[in-house]
Design a protein around this motif. Structure first.
Motif, PDB file in Angstrom:
ATOM      1  N   GLY A  26     -16.021  -1.539   0.587  1.00 55.58           N
ATOM      2  CA  GLY A  26     -15.257  -1.851   1.792  1.00 55.58           C
ATOM      3  C   GLY A  26     -15.423  -0.839   2.894  1.00 55.58           C
ATOM      4  O   GLY A  26     -15.631  -1.172   4.066  1.00 55.58           O
ATOM      5  N   ARG A  69     -10.303   4.754  -5.168  1.00 54.81           N
ATOM      6  CA  ARG A  69      -9.882   3.883  -4.079  1.00 54.81           C
ATOM      7  C   ARG A  69     -11.070   3.191  -3.411  1.00 54.81           C
ATOM      8  O   ARG A  69     -10.890   2.400  -2.510  1.00 54.81           O
ATOM      9  N   ARG A  71     -13.376   0.409  -3.217  1.00 53.95           N
ATOM     10  CA  ARG A  71     -13.455  -0.930  -3.804  1.00 53.95           C
ATOM     11  C   ARG A  71     -14.653  -1.663  -3.252  1.00 53.95           C
ATOM     12  O   ARG A  71     -14.949  -1.559  -2.053  1.00 53.95           O
ATOM     13  N   TYR A  73     -16.824  -5.352  -2.768  1.00 53.48           N
ATOM     14  CA  TYR A  73     -16.539  -6.783  -2.607  1.00 53.48           C
ATOM     15  C   TYR A  73     -17.845  -7.569  -2.557  1.00 53.48           C
ATOM     16  O   TYR A  73     -18.914  -7.031  -2.252  1.00 53.48           O
TER      17      TYR A  73
END
Lengths: 107, 470
Positions: A26, A69, A71, A73
């Motif tokens: 992200g 933290r 992440r 996608y």
């Protein structure tokens, strides 16, 4: 419903979904979009966070992994379908422009 | 070195916040924390910083620490070169030293949607709760006023309390209305492809300042009308429910945060506890104060104690006051020479109404000496005159009608000769056809209600009028 809410995509939405055709973290999306558009499209971190959150809830993307933290996608089939529909829509716009906006046909 | 300043920013006034903080940084003051009115700055080298405001709807001042999602959001901002300066509820304030930094928000429609979500999460519900609390308090005050308008309006502590709750209600309406007007303008602008509305907040801040200045002047006016020796007590009593309520609510919030209670749970608990605390404080003040006064703690010591011994040998001890009264039984009837009267006087005054109560009372059991009592209202604001007079005239309105109970005779006021009193209007109380020794007289800006054991003669009326209505 994704179809109703994202009937047309803004430039920011379009490039976020495009950048997630390959798995991406992200926090790296902002740089990726900047590179893809050669600096033309900038996505602010506030906008990016809101759209990723919204796309997740609408099922247009999915989370593939997390390191702390950070992440990652990836676009879903639903998201890919939305992106494809937007491409077709933009193509239609280009065709209409070439027909009526240049020296071609007139109405 | 640090300093604290009062700042009048609205929670959605992001542009003004950004400009203000950049100016402060250029003067060598960096934001450390932000609150409703108090903002804290720390001294640093003057520097060129760009500030940007964004909103995180899931943020809460009840969170002991930022939750995971909020930290992810901070990571995104840090990746773009933005560092967190402070947060105020859902407002997140960032800064960067970079030239031409990437904006935090690049989609105006999304920005407006995020702001609206943030406002609906915390700001607007809190305004609604404060308004509900203020309206509830004002309704309580209204009931007190309807029960005893003269007593209410002549009490500076009541007026002060009403003023504070009214100001709180007006301020919440002003603030919430200001946001909705801005939201509607922004919605229209964004739908047309523009940016969120920016104009208007400067005027709103000026309006808020003006509002607060006028409110302060009004409160000072109320306080100055209080007799100096009671001033501090009245201010404390009048402000007690408001100040204690706010202090308790803040204390509960900080206590829950310190205990590590998660944000959502903490918010619900804080709201519930704050409402309970405010109810308790208001109840204590409303019920405790009369007991406090009845305990005699504020009363001057009685002049003497008198013990009456009855024929059956039993004894009763009375406190006899020796206050100076403007009218006494002896002045009405020179033949009266009872020595165990209690002369009691009470006065209170606000900038709206003056109230004097005088009582010459027989405490002895079985004595036939006449008693006298009176209330004199001085209406300093003419529109209140009719309200107070009508309250007296309506004082028996709730009694039973004569038809409902056979033999019951209701009280009623009947017009009396006002000329003897030198007054505009006068009434005498009757029970059925029996005149009672109670008079209501309106003369100039004064209203007199007088009780006497027996009907007054014309001479006595002239004496009473001269002593009480001049």
């Amino acid at each position: 419903m994704a179809r109703e809410k994202y009937q047309t995509l803004t430039e920011q939405m379009f490039y976020i979904l495009l950048s997630l055709r390959a798995e991406c973290c992200g926090v790296d999306i902002m740089e990726k979009v900047l590179a893809m558009t050669r600096g033309r499209v900038r996505i602010g971190p506030g906008t990016l966070y809101s759209l990723l959150d919204s796309f997740l809830k609408e099922g247009l993307i999915r989370e593939t992994g997390a390191e702390g933290r950070r992440r990652s996608y990836l676009i879903t089939d639903e998201g890919a379908g939305r992106l494809s529909a937007e491409r077709e829509r933009l193509q239609l716009l280009i065709c209409d422009y070439e027909r009526f906006g240049g020296e071609g046909e007139t109405i | 070195m640090k300093k604290r300043r009062i700042e009048f920013f609205s929670l959605c006034d992001f542009e003004a916040v950004e400009v203000h903080l950049s100016r402060m940084a250029a003067r060598g003051w960096l934001l450390e924390s932000a609150g409703q009115y108090w903002w804290t700055y720390r001294k640093a080298e003057p520097q060129k910083l760009t500030y940007a405001v964004t909103y995180f709807p899931e943020a809460s001042s009840f969170n002991p620490e930022p939750p995971e999602e909020q930290r992810v959001f901070y990571d995104y901002c840090a990746a773009a070169g933005w560092h967190l300066a402070a947060e105020w509820h859902q407002m997140q304030i960032f800064y960067t030293a970079e030239d031409n930094p990437p904006p935090l928000e690049t989609d105006e429609a999304l920005r407006l949607e995020t702001i609206h979500k943030a406002m609906n999460k915390n700001f607007l519900p809190s305004q609604l709760i404060m308004l509900a609390l203020a309206v509830w308090q004002l309704l309580n005050q209204r009931n007190s006023f309807l029960r005893d308008p003269a007593g209410f309006l002549s009490s500076s502590s009541n007026l002060l309390s009403v003023s504070l709750w009214l100001l709180l209600a007006l301020l919440t309406v002003w603030t919430a209305a200001g946001y909705y007007l801005w939201y509607r303008r922004s919605r229209k602008a964004v739908d047309e492809g523009g940016t969120c509305a920016r104009a208007g907040f400067a005027a709103r801040r000026a309006g808020s300042l003006l509002f607060l200045c006028i409110s302060l002047m009004f409160l000072v006016l109320v306080v100055l009308s209080i007799e100096p020796r009671f001033r501090l007590l009245v201010v404390l009593v009048g402000m007690c429910p408001v100040v204690l309520g706010i202090a308790l609510a803040l204390g509960i919030k900080n206590g829950l945060k310190w205990a590590g209670i998660p944000g959502k749970t903490g918010l619900k608990v804080a709201i519930a506890l704050s409402i309970v605390a405010c109810l308790i404080v208001t109840g204590l003040v409303l019920t405790g104060l009369p007991h406090l006064f009845e305990s005699g703690i504020f009363e001057r010591p009685a002049a003497e104690l008198y013990t009456q011994t009855l024929p059956d040998g039993s004894t009763h001890t009375w406190e006899l006051y020796r206050d100076t009264l403007p009218l006494t039984v002896e002045e009405l009837d020179e033949s009266v020479s009872f020595v165990h009267y209690s002369y009691e006087r009470r006065e209170q005054e606000s900038f709206l109404l003056g109230y004097l109560y005088g009582s010459q009372d027989v405490r002895d059991i079985g004595s036939e000496a006449p008693s006298l009592a009176y209330e004199v209202l001085t209406a300093k604001w003419p529109p209140l005159y009719d309200t107070c007079r009508d309250a007296y005239l309506d004082s028996f309105a709730s009694q039973l009608n004569a038809d409902e109970i056979p033999g019951y005779e209701p009280y009623r006021w009947a017009s009396a000769d006002a000329e003897i009193w030198g007054a505009q209007e006068a009434w005498l109380l009757f029970r059925g056809d029996e005149p009672q020794g109670q008079y209501l007289v309106c003369r100039g800006d004064k209203i007199l209600r007088l009780w006497y054991d027996g009907l007054l003669t014309d001479a006595q009326i002239r004496t009473a009028a001269e002593k009480l209505l001049s």
